[in-house]
Design a protein around this motif. Structure first.
Motif, PDB file in Angstrom:
ATOM      1  N   PHE A  81       0.748  -1.352  -0.027  1.00 28.48           N
ATOM      2  CA  PHE A  81       0.141  -0.596   0.436  1.00 28.48           C
ATOM      3  C   PHE A  81       0.965   1.128  -0.040  1.00 28.48           C
ATOM      4  O   PHE A  81       1.857   1.355   0.651  1.00 28.48           O
ATOM      5  N   MET A  82       0.687   2.437  -0.421  1.00 25.53           N
ATOM      6  CA  MET A  82       0.720   3.491  -0.444  1.00 25.53           C
ATOM      7  C   MET A  82      -0.726   4.091  -0.313  1.00 25.53           C
ATOM      8  O   MET A  82      -1.475   4.644  -0.891  1.00 25.53           O
ATOM      9  N   LEU A  83       0.016   5.584   0.961  1.00 23.40           N
ATOM     10  CA  LEU A  83      -0.523   6.219   1.692  1.00 23.40           C
ATOM     11  C   LEU A  83      -0.010   8.381   1.114  1.00 23.40           C
ATOM     12  O   LEU A  83       1.365   8.006   1.694  1.00 23.40           O
ATOM     13  N   ILE A  84      -0.877   9.040   0.645  1.00 23.94           N
ATOM     14  CA  ILE A  84      -0.734  10.008   0.776  1.00 23.94           C
ATOM     15  C   ILE A  84      -1.618  10.826   0.262  1.00 23.94           C
ATOM     16  O   ILE A  84      -2.298  10.883   0.244  1.00 23.94           O
ATOM     17  N   GLY A  85      -1.018  12.201   1.384  1.00 24.42           N
ATOM     18  CA  GLY A  85      -2.437  13.668   1.988  1.00 24.42           C
ATOM     19  C   GLY A  85      -1.756  14.106   1.729  1.00 24.42           C
ATOM     20  O   GLY A  85      -0.306  15.220   1.811  1.00 24.42           O
ATOM     21  N   GLN A  86      -2.363  16.058   0.913  1.00 28.27           N
ATOM     22  CA  GLN A  86      -2.279  17.238   1.535  1.00 28.27           C
ATOM     23  C   GLN A  86      -2.958  17.865   1.668  1.00 28.27           C
ATOM     24  O   GLN A  86      -4.513  17.241   1.797  1.00 28.27           O
ATOM     25  N   ALA A  87      -2.867  18.740   2.546  1.00 28.40           N
ATOM     26  CA  ALA A  87      -3.651  20.267   3.068  1.00 28.40           C
ATOM     27  C   ALA A  87      -4.023  20.684   1.954  1.00 28.40           C
ATOM     28  O   ALA A  87      -4.024  20.849   0.934  1.00 28.40           O
ATOM     29  N   ALA A  88      -5.381  21.420   2.321  1.00 24.09           N
ATOM     30  CA  ALA A  88      -6.192  22.316   1.619  1.00 24.09           C
ATOM     31  C   ALA A  88      -5.622  23.308   0.671  1.00 24.09           C
ATOM     32  O   ALA A  88      -4.456  23.837   1.700  1.00 24.09           O
ATOM     33  N   ARG A  89      -5.621  24.564  -0.083  1.00 28.63           N
ATOM     34  CA  ARG A  89      -5.355  25.532  -0.365  1.00 28.63           C
ATOM     35  C   ARG A  89      -3.692  25.999   0.291  1.00 28.63           C
ATOM     36  O   ARG A  89      -3.177  27.037   0.156  1.00 28.63           O
ATOM     37  N   ARG A  90      -3.278  25.141  -0.670  1.00 29.10           N
ATOM     38  CA  ARG A  90      -1.364  25.456  -0.580  1.00 29.10           C
ATOM     39  C   ARG A  90      -1.109  26.108  -0.851  1.00 29.10           C
ATOM     40  O   ARG A  90      -0.306  26.794  -1.183  1.00 29.10           O
ATOM     41  N   ASP A  91      -1.443  26.171  -3.065  1.00 29.76           N
ATOM     42  CA  ASP A  91      -1.365  27.595  -3.642  1.00 29.76           C
ATOM     43  C   ASP A  91      -1.389  28.805  -3.346  1.00 29.76           C
ATOM     44  O   ASP A  91      -0.799  29.416  -4.439  1.00 29.76           O
ATOM     45  N   THR A  92      -2.385  29.495  -1.769  1.00 28.71           N
ATOM     46  CA  THR A  92      -2.772  30.366  -1.739  1.00 28.71           C
ATOM     47  C   THR A  92      -1.982  30.920  -1.092  1.00 28.71           C
ATOM     48  O   THR A  92      -1.910  32.727  -0.633  1.00 28.71           O
TER      49      THR A  92
END
Length: 177
Positions: A81-92
């Protein structure tokens, strides 16, 4: 380039700050592999997980926890398995300080092997954002209904280690592929 390397190293270290503390007793220490087991990937299996999944909801102790635009995906083969995540609005985010850069480039995740037996799902962490969890095993229950995977677990994960308190989590993942 040095700033990017520095931000990447800080990102991996800081990703664990958003997660709960160190793992409790039921995990295995070291780099050994879990016992070989056949994963239930057949059509009559209790929890056929091979595929690509996206996190759609999380509840803690029966209360919904808003995802607030964050995204997480999990990819499972027959054994890995591989899990990846990111927070919202990182581009702002403004990139004025090292901490701004850290937040903008922060991605969390992990990888390893997994086994299933009926509705029991066990992950063995080979790569993870919290270094003390590497080499540990994590037990959960799984249930598939249509294209949804209900992934339930407690924190701490070992409910035999003591009287508690325990947090009950239910993650719902939607099959993408």
């Amino acid at each position: 380039m040095i700033l990017l390397r520095h931000a990447t190293a800080l990102t991996l270290a800081a990703s664990g700050l958003a997660l709960s503390g160190p793992r409790e007793a039921s995990h295995t220490r070291g780099r050994s592999e879990p016992p070989m087991a056949t994963n239930d990937v057949g059509s009559d299996a209790g929890c056929p997980l091979r595929g690509v999944w996206e996190l759609v909801s999380v509840s803690q102790n029966g209360k919904d926890q808003p995802l607030a635009g964050s995204r997480a995906m999990k990819v499972l083969t027959d054994r890995h398995f591989m899990l990846i995540g990111q927070a919202a609005r990182r581009d702002t985010l403004p990139l004025k300080t090292a901490m701004d850069t850290l937040r903008a480039y922060q991605i969390s995740g992990g990888a390893g092997t997994y086994t299933t037996s009926g509705t029991t799902y066990i992950e063995h962490l080979d790569i993870f954002v919290i270094p003390s969890w590497i080499g540990t095993s994590f037990r959960a229950t799984c249930r598939i209904e249509g294209d949804l995977w209900y992934h339930s677990f407690t924190d701490p994960n070992d409910t035999t280690a003591g009287p508690g308190p325990y947090q009950q989590f239910i993650e719902v993942w939607r099959r993408l592929e």
